[in-house]
Write a protein that holds these residues in place. Structure first.
Motif, mmCIF file in Angstrom:
data_model
loop_
_atom_site.group_PDB
_atom_site.id
_atom_site.type_symbol
_atom_site.label_atom_id
_atom_site.label_comp_id
_atom_site.label_asym_id
_atom_site.label_seq_id
_atom_site.Cartn_x
_atom_site.Cartn_y
_atom_site.Cartn_z
ATOM 1 N N MET A 260 -10.070 -9.011 -4.167
ATOM 2 C CA MET A 260 -11.202 -8.141 -5.087
ATOM 3 C C MET A 260 -12.484 -7.868 -3.995
ATOM 4 O O MET A 260 -12.304 -6.130 -4.140
ATOM 5 C CB MET A 260 -11.409 -8.238 -6.035
ATOM 6 N N ARG A 261 -12.778 -8.855 -3.019
ATOM 7 C CA ARG A 261 -13.514 -8.749 -1.901
ATOM 8 C C ARG A 261 -13.186 -7.675 -1.196
ATOM 9 O O ARG A 261 -13.750 -6.903 -0.816
ATOM 10 C CB ARG A 261 -14.368 -9.580 -2.341
ATOM 11 N N TRP A 262 -12.103 -8.287 -0.634
ATOM 12 C CA TRP A 262 -11.774 -7.827 0.209
ATOM 13 C C TRP A 262 -11.297 -6.396 0.512
ATOM 14 O O TRP A 262 -11.855 -5.363 1.737
ATOM 15 C CB TRP A 262 -10.202 -8.577 0.895
ATOM 16 N N SER A 263 -10.849 -5.783 -0.860
ATOM 17 C CA SER A 263 -10.534 -4.409 -0.912
ATOM 18 C C SER A 263 -11.467 -3.496 -1.699
ATOM 19 O O SER A 263 -11.558 -2.830 -2.214
ATOM 20 C CB SER A 263 -9.261 -4.232 -1.533
ATOM 21 N N ASN A 264 -12.691 -4.382 -1.679
ATOM 22 C CA ASN A 264 -14.837 -3.938 -1.781
ATOM 23 C C ASN A 264 -13.797 -3.228 -3.953
ATOM 24 O O ASN A 264 -14.481 -1.310 -3.491
ATOM 25 C CB ASN A 264 -14.793 -2.240 -1.136
ATOM 26 N N ASP A 265 -13.145 -3.944 -4.662
ATOM 27 C CA ASP A 265 -13.445 -3.625 -5.917
ATOM 28 C C ASP A 265 -11.970 -2.800 -5.948
ATOM 29 O O ASP A 265 -12.235 -2.125 -7.375
ATOM 30 C CB ASP A 265 -14.644 -3.057 -6.200
ATOM 31 N N PHE A 266 -11.062 -2.245 -4.939
ATOM 32 C CA PHE A 266 -10.468 -1.187 -4.982
ATOM 33 C C PHE A 266 -8.939 -1.716 -5.852
ATOM 34 O O PHE A 266 -8.186 -1.522 -6.816
ATOM 35 C CB PHE A 266 -9.464 -0.348 -3.849
ATOM 36 N N LEU A 267 -8.666 -3.296 -6.115
ATOM 37 C CA LEU A 267 -8.408 -4.075 -5.995
ATOM 38 C C LEU A 267 -8.898 -5.107 -7.506
ATOM 39 O O LEU A 267 -9.383 -4.792 -7.352
ATOM 40 C CB LEU A 267 -7.246 -5.259 -5.827
ATOM 41 N N LYS A 268 -8.088 -4.853 -8.745
ATOM 42 C CA LYS A 268 -8.390 -5.509 -9.544
ATOM 43 C C LYS A 268 -9.033 -6.820 -9.513
ATOM 44 O O LYS A 268 -7.832 -7.334 -10.590
ATOM 45 C CB LYS A 268 -8.787 -4.942 -10.817
ATOM 46 N N SER A 269 -9.611 -8.144 -10.295
ATOM 47 C CA SER A 269 -9.881 -9.376 -11.004
ATOM 48 C C SER A 269 -9.818 -9.164 -12.281
ATOM 49 O O SER A 269 -11.032 -9.582 -12.515
ATOM 50 C CB SER A 269 -10.135 -10.161 -9.645
ATOM 51 N N THR A 270 -8.774 -9.516 -12.917
ATOM 52 C CA THR A 270 -9.050 -9.314 -13.563
ATOM 53 C C THR A 270 -9.475 -10.452 -15.110
ATOM 54 O O THR A 270 -8.908 -11.521 -14.808
ATOM 55 C CB THR A 270 -7.839 -8.680 -15.110
ATOM 56 N N LEU A 271 -9.610 -10.756 -16.171
ATOM 57 C CA LEU A 271 -9.705 -11.756 -16.960
ATOM 58 C C LEU A 271 -9.235 -12.063 -17.586
ATOM 59 O O LEU A 271 -8.589 -11.172 -17.925
ATOM 60 C CB LEU A 271 -11.025 -11.791 -17.367
#
Length: 352
Positions: A260-271
């Protein structure tokens, strides 16, 4: 792309990746990335880890956790959070989304008031210097070490193809970009067992299985049995969770914090969390409604310890400014793991 019976989680067939044209691969990469962008979780079928290997892995996991406690304790998880290997008994690990800093003992104590009722065994690369494996004596479970080492690398072969697809999907010209940061030496294979527990204790939050959290690494590949209980936060309803219903031999893949950090929040790390399974996977024992045991096998794919993760230029522009400072993988791992394992190991808890 979306299977109605699976609720909000998309399903992607990965079979075309190895035998399709370049255009086929691009379409699949876009489909995978769209799922990771919208939901952060995706079912993957035909993922490259054979059904036979998965059946054998779950068989070894059941034999491992069927061992008497004194046998499993011959490979104990080292004290503290620095090395994440070996056997963790029920009550030792406390999964949390909270960041606990050095000196914040009060927060750490409060974080551990509700115990996690699960046990696990963590395995990494035999070549890792920072995370050495902790093995059972060979005569306790003959063949276990040999199989799990081989299975570890089989999972990484599947992971490499997912990383290639994700590189294409986010717009990188080099499909091997992420592989330059992932030698496979810093991944983690985890065998997980959730023993039967009183359903009322789970529903009243007296105990937990695995509370809501995000994963720390790049991606997680999860294989689960048919029990159920895994839930994912709804992409459009914060705080509302949907079931990740088991699909036989499918992989559940999710985005980790570093991707998510690499993609600048473009991809989502979900709970996500593990809680009560469906009604059909509970049973009455001595007048109490108990959950059935649950087994799962997550494989955490992480950059190498000294890898520097910084926002990709293809994911930033005037409308999408950089959200994260560069971070070193090992620094991030230590920060996130601070509260998961106490410096003084907890005693095993009763699970019934």
């Amino acid at each position: 792309m979306m299977a109605p019976e699976q609720g909000e989680i998309p399903v992607v067939d990965f079979s075309v990746w190895s035998k399709g044209s370049n255009d086929d691969k691009k379409r699949l990469a876009q489909k995978l990335t769209e799922a990771c962008r919208q939901v952060g979780f995706v079912y993957i079928v035909n993922h490259g880890v054979s059904n036979d290997a998965l059946d054998e892995a779950f068989g070894w996991s059941e034999r491992l956790f069927d061992l008497p406690e004194e046998k499993k304790m011959l490979a104990p998880h080292p004290p503290g959070h620095t090395v994440h290997r070996g056997y963790s008994w029920p009550g030792l690990e406390k999964v949390s989304q909270d960041i606990i800093k050095d000196g914040d003992e009060a927060k750490e104590v409060d974080n551990r008031k509700i115990a996690d009722v699960k046990e696990s065994y963590e395995i990494g690369s035999e070549e890792s210097e920072t995370q050495p494996n902790v093995w059972l004596p060979e005569d306790v479970l003959p063949g276990f070490r040999e199989f799990t080492v081989q299975f570890y690398w089989k999972c990484f072969e599947a992971a490499k193809e997912l990383l290639r697809a994700l590189a294409i999907g986010v717009g990188l010209e080099d499909e091997d970009f992420f592989l330059r940061f992932h030698s496979g030496e810093n991944n983690q294979l985890r065998l997980l067992h959730y023993p039967p527990v009183e359903a009322e204790k789970l529903s009243s939050n007296t105990v937990a299985r695995m509370p809501a959290h995000s994963d720390w690494g790049t991606i997680t590949m999860l294989f689960q049995d048919g029990c159920g209980g895994l839930q994912v936060e709804h992409p459009n309803k914060p705080g509302h969770f949907v079931d990740a219903t088991p699909m036989k031999n499918a992989m559940v893949m999710n985005v980790g914090d570093l991707l998510m950090r690499w993609s600048n929040d473009f991809l989502k790390s979900t709970l996500h969390r593990v809680t009560l399974p469906p009604v059909e996977n509970k049973r009455q024992i001595d007048g109490r409604l108990m959950t059935r045991p649950r087994y799962s096998i997550p494989y955490f794919v992480s950059p190498d310890p000294k890898a520097i993760i910084e926002c990709l230029s293809v994911c930033t522009d005037e409308k999408r400014p950089v959200k994260y400072e560069p971070v070193v993988q090992d620094d991030y791992r230590r920060m996130r793991g601070r509260g998961q394992y106490a410096e003084a190991p907890a005693a095993p808890i009763a699970v019934s």
